[in-house]
Design a protein around this motif. Sequence first.
Motif, short mmCIF file in Angstrom:
data_model
loop_
_atom_site.label_atom_id
_atom_site.label_comp_id
_atom_site.label_asym_id
_atom_site.label_seq_id
_atom_site.Cartn_x
_atom_site.Cartn_y
_atom_site.Cartn_z
N THR A 50 23.09 -2.34 6.44
CA THR A 50 22.29 -1.53 5.53
C THR A 50 20.97 -2.22 5.20
O THR A 50 19.90 -1.59 5.21
N GLU A 51 21.03 -3.50 4.91
CA GLU A 51 19.82 -4.26 4.59
C GLU A 51 18.86 -4.30 5.77
O GLU A 51 17.64 -4.20 5.58
N GLU B 216 17.21 -0.82 5.92
CA GLU B 216 16.28 -0.59 4.81
C GLU B 216 15.03 -1.45 4.93
O GLU B 216 13.92 -1.03 4.57
N GLN B 217 15.18 -2.65 5.46
CA GLN B 217 14.05 -3.56 5.59
C GLN B 217 13.03 -3.06 6.61
O GLN B 217 11.82 -3.29 6.45
N LYS C 61 12.93 0.33 8.08
CA LYS C 61 12.81 1.78 8.29
C LYS C 61 11.38 2.30 8.10
O LYS C 61 10.95 3.20 8.82
N HIS C 62 10.63 1.73 7.15
CA HIS C 62 9.27 2.21 6.92
C HIS C 62 8.37 1.89 8.11
O HIS C 62 7.45 2.67 8.42
N GLU D 202 11.36 6.88 2.36
CA GLU D 202 12.13 6.12 1.37
C GLU D 202 13.49 6.76 1.08
O GLU D 202 14.48 6.06 0.86
N HIS E 263 18.52 7.25 4.23
CA HIS E 263 19.45 6.12 4.21
C HIS E 263 20.57 6.34 5.21
O HIS E 263 20.83 7.48 5.64
#
Length: 335
Positions: free
Chosen positions: A314-315, A318-319, A321-322, A328, A331
């Motif tokens: 997950t981290e 999230e780190q 994806k942008h 934002e 997920h």
Amino acid sequence: MMIEFAPLNIPLRRRLQTAAVLQWVFSFLALAQCCLAAFVLLALSDWWMMALMYAGWLWLDWDTPTSGGRRSDWVRNWKVWEYFRQYFPITLIKTVDLDPKKNYIFGFHPHGVLVAGAFGNFCTEATGFSRLFPGLKSHLLMLPFWFRVPLFRDYIMCGGLVSSCKSSVSYLVSRPEGGNVAVIAVGGAPEALDARPGALTLQVRNRKGFIKLALKHGAQLVPVFSFGENELFDQMKNPTGSPLRRLQNRLQSIMGVAMPLFHARGVFQYSFGLMPYRKPINTIVGKPISVVQTPSPSSEDIESLHQVYLQHLTELFEQHKHTYGLQEHQHLTFT
């Protein structure tokens, strides 16, 4: 339906890229059947002695796919794989160095329809795996069934493909000299049925076999996320509980392989076909999770490490994806 044809003045470089991906799609979908047919025809011809000799070799070589396979650096460095990489293109991104004295299990996500990112990154040298991770050898796991097909098995082993059975993974990650990477598409065949643009659902919550093997042999766990993997093909709507999905699940339980009804573009037109879209694939190799060897792991040990793995995955998502165009509010969802 209006058909959008490809222009005639396409540069030779792009035509070569299309040809490279076309042969890969053919290899994935039809080469095994052609190899089997060729072997049968050879056995029924005047050259039957050659088929008999190969059958003897097959018997002697039967355990190789579960004993590390038979990689060929020559095949992995074919020029065709560079054109294959350029088509999408595919990029392999390293976040940290990996110790070549240790063994690793890479959890690859998502599976996608044809696992293009895993193949391009870990079965060829087109994205520079050996340069990025010196001293490590990557082995992509594939269903054992395919290693029973004459001739085809020998070809796929050249790229580093090995059987996905437990004994095969154990062989790789138990080598005392280290340096082996077992790459597992954790979601497997069922996840391919949900692979479509925008999909972020991973079938990983009940996938704990690779966790148990990591504990048993002390292999380091590395989450890998491939941005763009699900963008390559559209797929017929098959929601859970629909007649099509029930049929697909039934076939998958019988044959062991998924049957996604996918489509994208063609060779000479962009409206329909089995060629993937030209969408970038960016594969991020995360940080290793240190695993203490536990020869007989308990259910609590497995569950605890599994939760740590999901957190790291997950981290990682999230780190990054942008960077690769996600919003934002997007997920991962684990099922």
